[in-house]
Design an enzyme around this catalytic site. Sequence first.
Site, mmCIF file in Angstrom:
data_model
loop_
_atom_site.group_PDB
_atom_site.id
_atom_site.type_symbol
_atom_site.label_atom_id
_atom_site.label_comp_id
_atom_site.label_asym_id
_atom_site.label_seq_id
_atom_site.Cartn_x
_atom_site.Cartn_y
_atom_site.Cartn_z
ATOM 1 N N GLU A 209 -8.367 1.482 -3.002
ATOM 2 C CA GLU A 209 -9.474 0.719 -2.694
ATOM 3 C C GLU A 209 -9.861 1.033 -1.027
ATOM 4 O O GLU A 209 -10.214 0.136 -0.439
ATOM 5 C CB GLU A 209 -9.169 -0.867 -2.572
ATOM 6 C CG GLU A 209 -8.663 -1.241 -3.942
ATOM 7 C CD GLU A 209 -8.175 -2.870 -3.733
ATOM 8 O OE1 GLU A 209 -9.207 -3.605 -3.096
ATOM 9 O OE2 GLU A 209 -7.303 -3.287 -4.664
ATOM 10 N N GLY B 13 -9.138 -3.240 -12.855
ATOM 11 C CA GLY B 13 -8.787 -4.348 -13.327
ATOM 12 C C GLY B 13 -8.422 -5.426 -12.568
ATOM 13 O O GLY B 13 -8.441 -5.544 -11.440
ATOM 14 N N PRO B 14 -8.125 -6.783 -13.365
ATOM 15 C CA PRO B 14 -7.766 -7.943 -12.286
ATOM 16 C C PRO B 14 -6.724 -8.006 -11.549
ATOM 17 O O PRO B 14 -5.485 -6.904 -11.736
ATOM 18 C CB PRO B 14 -7.329 -9.180 -13.609
ATOM 19 C CG PRO B 14 -7.760 -8.535 -14.789
ATOM 20 C CD PRO B 14 -7.641 -6.976 -14.762
ATOM 21 N N SER B 15 -6.780 -8.519 -10.182
ATOM 22 C CA SER B 15 -5.611 -8.655 -9.342
ATOM 23 C C SER B 15 -4.535 -8.887 -9.888
ATOM 24 O O SER B 15 -4.251 -10.003 -10.616
ATOM 25 C CB SER B 15 -6.072 -9.205 -8.010
ATOM 26 O OG SER B 15 -7.210 -9.044 -7.740
ATOM 27 N N GLY C 219 -2.498 -7.076 -11.657
ATOM 28 C CA GLY C 219 -2.053 -6.366 -12.957
ATOM 29 C C GLY C 219 -1.218 -5.291 -12.860
ATOM 30 O O GLY C 219 -0.665 -4.908 -14.102
ATOM 31 N N GLY C 220 -0.814 -4.718 -11.698
ATOM 32 C CA GLY C 220 -0.018 -3.991 -11.588
ATOM 33 C C GLY C 220 -0.325 -2.192 -11.140
ATOM 34 O O GLY C 220 0.403 -1.436 -10.994
ATOM 35 N N LYS C 221 -1.399 -2.430 -10.505
ATOM 36 C CA LYS C 221 -2.350 -1.146 -10.256
ATOM 37 C C LYS C 221 -1.321 -0.432 -9.185
ATOM 38 O O LYS C 221 -1.219 0.638 -9.134
ATOM 39 C CB LYS C 221 -3.756 -1.499 -9.860
ATOM 40 C CG LYS C 221 -4.743 -1.883 -11.023
ATOM 41 C CD LYS C 221 -5.878 -1.901 -10.530
ATOM 42 C CE LYS C 221 -6.208 -3.124 -9.569
ATOM 43 N NZ LYS C 221 -5.959 -4.502 -10.047
#
Length: 608
Positions: free
Chosen positions: A512, A382-384, A386-388
């Site tokens: 990542e 998901g987009p940066s 976002g809470g990952k």
Amino acid sequence: MEHTSQALPEQKERPSTGNWRLFIRMIRQTKPSIPILTIAIIMSVASTLIGLVIPLFTKNLVDGFSLSSLSFSQIAGIAIIFIVQTVASGLSIYLLNRIGQQIVAALRDRLWRKLLVLPVTYYDNNRTGETISRMTNDTGVVKSLIAEHMTSFFTGILSVIGSVAVLLYLDWKMTAVMLGVIPLAALFLVPLGRQMFKISKGLQDETASFTTLLTQVLSEIRLVKSSNAESREYTNGKTGIMNLFRFGLKEAKVQAIIAPLMFLVMMMLLVVIVGYGGMRVSSGALTAGELVAFILYLIQIVMPMSQITTFFTQFQKAIGATERIIDMLDADEEDHHSGKSVERSNLPIVVEHLGFAYKNGEPILRDVSFRVEPGTVTAIVGPSGGGKTTLFSLLERYYIPTDGTIQLGETAIETFSLQSWRSQFGYVSQESPLIAGSIRYNICYGVDGDVTDEELEHAAAMAYVDTFIRELPEGYDTEVGERGIKLSGGQRQRIAIARALLRDPKILMLDEATSSLDSKSEVVVQEALKNLMNGRTTLVIAHRLSTVVDADQILFIEKGTITGSGTHQELLAKHKLYREFATQQLQLNEYGTVDSITAELLDASRTR
């Protein structure tokens, strides 16, 4: 990797700042040796009492002085007295210094233990340099007070009290005249002491800020140089240096007033004693020997007074340091051992209605629910922002959810001890942090018990780290440098994977892990990751979809909410933003051709 921060933790109530009781409480908690302290005090008392007897000997010598009256026994007696006083004083100083060093060692031990169990939220909100300053500079102030000034304070107090008592016995009128000067000095010394406290507190704050700047700049010196930021950082450092200089000048001004003031008091007392004493000697109310004794006792009062003044100046500094140390010692900490052990880890991880927000901040995660089956691979994309990464932090219990639950099977993870729960995880991040030391030390870091050479080499082989280690002259004993700076990014990643393999985690978290590598290193690291992921429950954060197309499920997180879940094919079919992400990553590379990963994605898209 996403950046996270945390609001300030709740602080426990404590007594008001500047309170000497805080200092006493802190010292008592270090449990100083009472027997050694008792012996030291006895030696101080003995040394001071012997010192009080010497002027009386002098008085008798002066009043009855003649060459014929001198005897070997008198000279020997005086010599013995001086030797005994010297030995007692030296022993007292050593023992009090020993206690001071033990107290500070115990205090630093408590702080170090505390630093290791403070939660991540503490480090989110306190700069590393300030924390280091608490551990070094502030404890150094306490050590200086106890080890260097406490001795002179005790002996000084005894000397002043004893001398005044003897003087009252010899001539109470002269003693009363002499003591009348002391309150005048107190009128100046008390406000000066308060001013010194304010200056010392500001100096300690500025020292902590300067230490923070040094730590930050020197730890990232390559970034400074690559950014041509030397001039800017020099300016920032010079500002800190000049701030310290200004505080030092303020401190010097106060000390410049205190020292001459003490000299003035001494001279006033000396003039009063000599003048008034001379009158009493001429009138026959006082003998010449008693006047000499008075002057000697005056020295034994005034000299310790300067030491006592220095002690109180240092004591004000120590109180300021104590406030910060107590704040750290009273901060909430993690409980690593309360709770039960994880007996079965091959159970699904169930996240239900999970929510998280930093204090007084916008929610980071909202109503997040998903299930991770044991032995499967779950990708989080998901987009940066976002809470990952925050989700990973919640899974490892660095933060506490504001809503919802995380369960292992049917058991909430909060019921497990932190030590047992975190031992289930292996974590490989984009940064792959290493600690200054050897390759062997870094691979074995955090592993319980001894690691055999066979176990080490097997983990290294599985992580494909053995290939480059063999080429190093010192092999596994090669130093990696601070933060592993002597190794390439791919080599650091493989060492991190070998470390995870050696720990044999049941749950694997990859943040990542290959995003910063070149294509050649990525291929090797991907192979090592396959060995690591084999048979383990795996959660992967990835920006490049090419690394997670084969995941058992993909969770798409936007603005803290899961907006889609399923396999790669399912998300391509039903999730618009995921399809846009995939399309963006299917563009031609810099050589104008489509790489193999893109081809695979294109085929998948056409099939859809």
